[in-house]
Design an enzyme around this catalytic site. Structure first.
Site, PDB file in Angstrom:
ATOM      1  N   CYS B  87      11.263   2.122  -4.598  1.00 50.40           N
ATOM      2  CA  CYS B  87      11.558   2.970  -5.444  1.00 50.40           C
ATOM      3  C   CYS B  87      11.794   4.333  -4.675  1.00 50.40           C
ATOM      4  O   CYS B  87      12.884   4.384  -4.059  1.00 50.40           O
ATOM      5  CB  CYS B  87      10.292   3.365  -6.392  1.00 50.40           C
ATOM      6  SG  CYS B  87      10.672   4.619  -7.837  1.00 50.40           S
ATOM      7  N   HIS B 195       9.046  -1.812  -9.156  1.00 52.06           N
ATOM      8  CA  HIS B 195       7.717  -1.908  -8.258  1.00 52.06           C
ATOM      9  C   HIS B 195       6.926  -3.230  -8.106  1.00 52.06           C
ATOM     10  O   HIS B 195       5.981  -3.391  -9.083  1.00 52.06           O
ATOM     11  CB  HIS B 195       6.649  -0.690  -8.578  1.00 52.06           C
ATOM     12  CG  HIS B 195       7.119   0.593  -8.396  1.00 52.06           C
ATOM     13  ND1 HIS B 195       6.540   1.247  -7.528  1.00 52.06           N
ATOM     14  CD2 HIS B 195       7.866   1.497  -9.217  1.00 52.06           C
ATOM     15  CE1 HIS B 195       7.091   2.585  -7.538  1.00 52.06           C
ATOM     16  NE2 HIS B 195       7.813   2.768  -8.397  1.00 52.06           N
ATOM     17  N   GLU B 197       4.711  -4.116  -6.459  1.00 54.66           N
ATOM     18  CA  GLU B 197       2.911  -4.049  -6.367  1.00 54.66           C
ATOM     19  C   GLU B 197       2.382  -3.764  -7.474  1.00 54.66           C
ATOM     20  O   GLU B 197       1.388  -4.007  -7.800  1.00 54.66           O
ATOM     21  CB  GLU B 197       2.844  -2.972  -4.958  1.00 54.66           C
ATOM     22  CG  GLU B 197       2.963  -1.472  -5.619  1.00 54.66           C
ATOM     23  CD  GLU B 197       4.226  -0.996  -5.674  1.00 54.66           C
ATOM     24  OE1 GLU B 197       5.284  -1.748  -5.619  1.00 54.66           O
ATOM     25  OE2 GLU B 197       4.550   0.197  -6.094  1.00 54.66           O
TER      26      GLU B 197
END
Lengths: 90, 225
Positions: B87, B195, B197
Site C-alpha cells: 500500500c 494488504h 497482512e
C-alpha cells in the site's frame, strides 16, 4: 541574489485527472456551461539565494525533477523573479 | 533459525504492527526499523508497510523516500535482499525508484476500503513463489491513491518479463492493465496495494494473504541471498 519562485505542478498531458474531470462535471449544475478542459495542479512558492538567475533556475529545475514532481506523471512550470532589497518582486 | 524481518516505521505508518503480527504467526521474527536510522540492522527481509508516511505531504512516498533508512533499503535490495512494499509502502518504493511507475488517485475519486479478489499472475517473485499460478485470493484494499500507472514502454516491459505478479479480478481503482502488484527485474522487490497482512486469520474474513507472506518469509534467509 534572492529570487522569488513559483512552481506550478501539473499532471502531464495524457495522464487522467479525476479531480479535474469531477470539477468539470459539476460546473453545469452551478450554471457554468462553457467551461472545458479543467485540470487540477498545485502551486509551490519559495525564495532561493543564488549567484544569478541561471544558477537559480538550474537549482530549481533540479529540485523539481528530484523532489517537487514525480516525473512519471507530473510536469513543473517554473516562474522566477528577482527580489530587490525592498522586497519588490516577491 | 527463524528469518528476521524488519518492518520500516515512518511517522504516519499505521500497518507495521499488523505486519509484525502476521510474520510472527508464520514463525518469523519481526522488528521495527525506525525511519531515522540509516540501517536495516542485519535483517533477512524488509517490509515497507501501509499508512501515511510523513502525512503523504507533497505526494505519497515523496518525503519518505528521503528518510535515512531508505538508503539502506535501496542497498539491501541491490544486494538481492527481499523487499516488500504494501500500500503506502508500494508508493514509497516507486518514489524511491525501486519499482517503476506511479500510483495516482483512484478512478472515481473514492477512498476504497473493501475486500477484493486478486489473481496470481506470476509465481516468479519473492511474494508469490509459494502460490499457485492462476489462484484467486481474497485480500483487503484500503487506499485513495492506488491507481497504478506507467509509460507504455514500462508496461510492455512488465508484461513481457512477466513482472505483473498480481492482477485485480475486478479492477477497483482504474489501475492500468488491472495491475495490483509488480516486481522488479531482480524479482526480489515487490510492491502491491492490497494488504496481505490483513488477510492472515479467519477472524479477519480471509487468510488468503498467508500464502503470500509465507513466500516472502521463504525468501528471507541469508542462504537465499
Amino acid at each position: 541574489m534572492l529570487f522569488s519562485v513559483q512552481v506550478e505542478v501539473s499532471l502531464r498531458e495524457g495522464v487522467a485527472d479525476p479531480q479535474g474531470a469531477t470539477i468539470e462535471r459539476s460546473l453545469p449544475h452551478l450554471g457554468f456551461d462553457g467551461v472545458r478542459g479543467v485540470r487540477v495542479g498545485k502551486s509551490i512558492r519559495f525564495d532561493i539565494d543564488a549567484t544569478d538567475e541561471a544558477a537559480a533556475r538550474a537549482e530549481v529545475d533540479d529540485l523539481c525533477q528530484r523532489f517537487l514532481t514525480n516525473p512519471v506523471i507530473e510536469d513543473a512550470t517554473v516562474s522566477l523573479t528577482a527580489v530587490d532589497a525592498s522586497g519588490a518582486g516577491r | 533459525m527463524a528469518p528476521r524481518v524488519g518492518v520500516v516505521q515512518f511517522p504516519g505508518s499505521n500497518c507495521e504492527l499488523d505486519v509484525i503480527e502476521a510474520v510472527r504467526l508464520l514463525g518469523g521474527d519481526a522488528e521495527i526499523l525506525w525511519h531515522a536510522d540509516a540501517t536495516v540492522s542485519g535483517v533477512d527481509a524488509v517490509v515497507v508497510p501501509g499508512g501515511f508516511a510523513h502525512g503523504d505531504y507533497l505526494r505519497p512516498g515523496a518525503i519518505a523516500r528521503f528518510s535515512p533508512v531508505m538508503g539502506a533499503v535501496v542497498d539491501f535490495a541491490a544486494a538481492g535482499g527481499p523487499v516488500l512494499g504494501i500500500c503506502n509502502g508500494f508508493q514509497v518504493l516507486t518514489e524511491a525508484g525501486l519499482l517503476p511507475g506511479a500510483l495516482q488517485k483512484n478512478r472515481g475519486l473514492k477512498f476504497l476500503c473493501t475486500t477484493v479478489e486478486l489473481r496470481v499472475e506470476s509465481t516468479a517473485s519473492v511474494l508469490t513463489s509459494a502460490a499457485q499460478s492462476g489462484a484467486v485470493l481474497r485480500v483487503p484494499i484500503n487506499h485513495f491513491e492506488g491507481n497504478y500507472t506507467c509509460s507504455p514502454e514500462v508496461l510492455a516491459e512488465l508484461r513481457s518479463e512477466e513482472r505483473v505478479v498480481l492482477r485485480y479480478v475486478d479492477n477497483p481503482n482504474g489501475s492500468v492493465d488491472d495491475i495490483a502488484g509488480i516486481t522488479n527485474a531482480g524479482r526480489n522487490v515487490v510492491g502491491l496495494m492490497p494488504h496481505p497482512e490483513r488477510a492472515s486469520n479467519p477472524l479477519l474474513g480471509s487468510e488468503d494473504g498467508l500464502v503470500l507472506l509465507r513466500s516472502f518469509l521463504g525468501a528471507a534467509t541469508p542462504v537465499a541471498r
